[in-house]
Design a protein around this motif. Structure first.
Motif, mmCIF file in Angstrom:
data_model
loop_
_atom_site.group_PDB
_atom_site.id
_atom_site.type_symbol
_atom_site.label_atom_id
_atom_site.label_comp_id
_atom_site.label_asym_id
_atom_site.label_seq_id
_atom_site.Cartn_x
_atom_site.Cartn_y
_atom_site.Cartn_z
ATOM 1 N N THR A 321 0.817 -1.217 0.000
ATOM 2 C CA THR A 321 0.000 0.000 0.000
ATOM 3 C C THR A 321 0.846 1.261 0.000
ATOM 4 O OG1 THR A 321 -0.154 0.063 2.422
ATOM 5 C CG2 THR A 321 -1.822 -1.231 1.244
ATOM 6 N N MET A 322 2.166 1.116 -0.133
ATOM 7 C CA MET A 322 3.143 2.201 -0.139
ATOM 8 C C MET A 322 3.378 2.799 1.246
ATOM 9 S SD MET A 322 5.276 3.288 -2.413
ATOM 10 C CE MET A 322 4.580 2.859 -4.014
ATOM 11 N N SER A 323 3.064 2.050 2.293
ATOM 12 C CA SER A 323 3.430 2.482 3.640
ATOM 13 C C SER A 323 4.892 2.145 3.880
ATOM 14 C CB SER A 323 2.556 1.791 4.690
ATOM 15 O OG SER A 323 1.202 2.164 4.545
ATOM 16 N N MET A 324 5.632 3.062 4.497
ATOM 17 C CA MET A 324 7.065 2.878 4.698
ATOM 18 C C MET A 324 7.344 1.867 5.817
ATOM 19 S SD MET A 324 8.548 6.758 4.243
ATOM 20 C CE MET A 324 7.480 7.465 5.509
ATOM 21 N N LEU A 325 8.326 0.998 5.594
ATOM 22 C CA LEU A 325 8.704 -0.018 6.571
ATOM 23 C C LEU A 325 10.081 0.241 7.167
ATOM 24 C CD1 LEU A 325 7.508 -3.212 4.653
ATOM 25 C CD2 LEU A 325 6.272 -1.935 6.416
ATOM 26 N N ARG A 326 11.072 0.527 6.330
ATOM 27 C CA ARG A 326 12.431 0.776 6.791
ATOM 28 C C ARG A 326 13.175 1.546 5.705
ATOM 29 N NH1 ARG A 326 12.208 -4.663 5.236
ATOM 30 N NH2 ARG A 326 13.723 -5.256 3.626
ATOM 31 N N ASN A 327 14.374 2.002 6.034
ATOM 32 C CA ASN A 327 15.116 2.785 5.054
ATOM 33 C C ASN A 327 16.611 2.498 5.123
ATOM 34 O OD1 ASN A 327 16.803 5.318 6.171
ATOM 35 N ND2 ASN A 327 15.184 4.796 7.622
ATOM 36 N N TYR A 328 17.306 2.900 4.068
ATOM 37 C CA TYR A 328 18.759 2.806 3.967
ATOM 38 C C TYR A 328 19.258 4.185 3.551
ATOM 39 C CZ TYR A 328 17.652 -2.155 3.911
ATOM 40 O OH TYR A 328 17.164 -3.406 4.242
ATOM 41 N N GLN A 329 20.164 4.764 4.347
ATOM 42 C CA GLN A 329 20.566 6.143 4.127
ATOM 43 C C GLN A 329 22.072 6.314 4.002
ATOM 44 O OE1 GLN A 329 18.960 9.300 6.591
ATOM 45 N NE2 GLN A 329 17.079 8.152 6.984
ATOM 46 N N SER A 330 22.433 7.408 3.349
ATOM 47 C CA SER A 330 23.781 7.960 3.378
ATOM 48 C C SER A 330 23.603 9.422 3.755
ATOM 49 C CB SER A 330 24.457 7.836 2.009
ATOM 50 O OG SER A 330 25.724 8.459 2.016
ATOM 51 N N ARG A 331 24.065 9.802 4.933
ATOM 52 C CA ARG A 331 23.779 11.116 5.468
ATOM 53 C C ARG A 331 24.735 12.182 4.933
ATOM 54 N NH1 ARG A 331 23.453 9.273 11.656
ATOM 55 N NH2 ARG A 331 22.775 11.408 12.086
ATOM 56 N N ALA A 332 24.705 13.357 5.546
ATOM 57 C CA ALA A 332 25.463 14.495 5.021
ATOM 58 C C ALA A 332 26.939 14.200 4.856
ATOM 59 C CB ALA A 332 25.263 15.712 5.928
ATOM 60 N N ASP A 333 27.505 13.395 5.759
ATOM 61 C CA ASP A 333 28.931 13.094 5.681
ATOM 62 C C ASP A 333 29.216 11.803 4.917
ATOM 63 O OD1 ASP A 333 27.788 11.429 7.527
ATOM 64 O OD2 ASP A 333 29.433 11.520 8.960
#
Length: 371
Positions: A321-333
């Protein structure tokens, strides 16, 4: 009088009357550095449109289309380029369904490559801005859904489209057999991702920071995912059901404020190179001429990665349903910024960061699927 009272009360309570606030990275979007920790498979400047065609991994770099294959690397499997061909003009989008491949070439049209055929079929549907096909998705071998980011700007001028507040994108259903197209949605604020799921079409509406859901004919439009802290981009399916959503740049309170200052924004567009606008970016830190926001830079020679930034890397796992479950990030640094495409292959997620020019892999799909 009422306006003065409202402003005074807002100043006292700390309300934002300019509408420049950005939702926080929280819950399923809680910050992490998983993209930076992911194994690097290939350094490839300006990599884009990463798709799986049958058993082949394909991507684009400018006007070139590369075929990739696994190879031995320092940390296990890596990717290498096994074939390259020239499309003549920049490739703006690609989509695959089995061995069927659709390639959108800027200003030229959509090339349909079928297995067993030596040459591709060129389709130029009437009414589409062929210079700004930002995303495509097959519903079946004879039906292709196409997102056109803007009716007045080519795909590479996406910053112009945002800063001029054009909001002239559209969604089309293309009959490949007839070569005709029907518009199912218009006035969309730069649709940059699209996918078909059963009887629904999900569309990333970048400049309104949301994902729309609609019927195959454009009816029953509703917001599937809204109030995002970043600009949503391409959408890819997952083997276990659901979707991967790329967010190609984070929102910034200063950018939100500039979008409300028409005179300042007009002068900026007229007099400054787009690379140095106060605008989102796929990658930053390459020039001292870039706009500086102190909180996102260095203090006492230390970069503050939790502060607002102009670029970042972000991929979100969503359910059906396009509800978010988890994420993978690369932050500012981090150094995996500007994620514009991804695909699953060999039980892992391949992520193309156009801003940083890298392809990395997420290998924990099986562990999450088992939970």
């Amino acid at each position: 009088m009422i306006g003065a009272v409202k402003r005074a009360w807002a100043n006292f309570r700390g309300f934002d009357l300019t509408g420049s606030t950005v939702p926080p990275m929280d819950g399923p979007l809680r910050p992490n550095a998983k993209l930076d920790a992911a194994p690097l498979l290939l350094d490839l400047a300006d990599v884009d449109n990463l798709v799986l065609r049958g058993q082949q991994i394909v991507c684009s770099v400018g006007h070139e289309i590369h075929t990739l294959a696994t190879a031995a690397g320092k940390n296990g499997q890596a990717l290498s380029i096994t074939g390259t061909r020239n499309a003549g003009k920049p490739v703006t989008s690609m989509a695959a369904a089995g061995d069927l491949l659709a390639v959108a070439v800027e200003g030229e049209g959509i090339h349909i490559e079928r297995p067993g055929r030596a040459s591709a079929e060129l389709i130029r549907p009437e009414g589409l801005n062929l210079e700004c096909i930002t995303a495509m998705a097959f519903a079946d071998p004879s039906t292709l859904f196409v997102a056109v980011g803007s009716a007045s700007n080519p795909a590479h001028r996406w910053k112009h489209d945002l800063m001029t507040k054009t909001e002239a994108g559209s969604v089309w259903r293309v009959d490949l057999a007839a070569g005709s197209a029907v518009s199912i949605a218009s006035g969309v604020a730069f649709p940059s991702g699209i996918i078909v799921s059963k009887d629904r079409v999900f569309v990333s509406e970048a400049w309104r920071h949301r994902v729309l859901s609609m019927g195959l004919d454009g009816s029953r439009q509703q917001i599937a995912l809204g109030s995002l802290p970043a600009y949503p981009g391409r959408i890819a399916p997952t083997a276990e059901g659901g979707f991967w959503l790329a967010m190609f740049a984070p929102r910034n309170p200063l950018v939100e404020f500039v979008l409300k200052e028409d005179e300042y924004r007009s002068r900026m567009i007229e007099t400054i190179d787009p690379e140095y606008w106060i605008a989102p970016s796929l990658a930053t830190g390459r020039s001292f001429l870039e706009p500086i926001q102190g909180g996102a830079r260095k203090k006492l020679n230390m970069l503050k990665p939790w502060s607002p930034t102009w670029s970042a890397g972000l991929v979100v796992r969503c359910d059906e349903t396009m509800s978010m479950l988890r994420n993978y990030q690369s932050r500012a640094d981090g150094d995996v910024h500007g994620v514009t495409s991804m695909c699953e292959a060999d039980g892992r997620l391949l992520i193309g960061a156009k801003g940083s020019g890298k392809i990395v892999a997420i290998d924990e799909l099986a562990r999450h699927a088992a939970k």
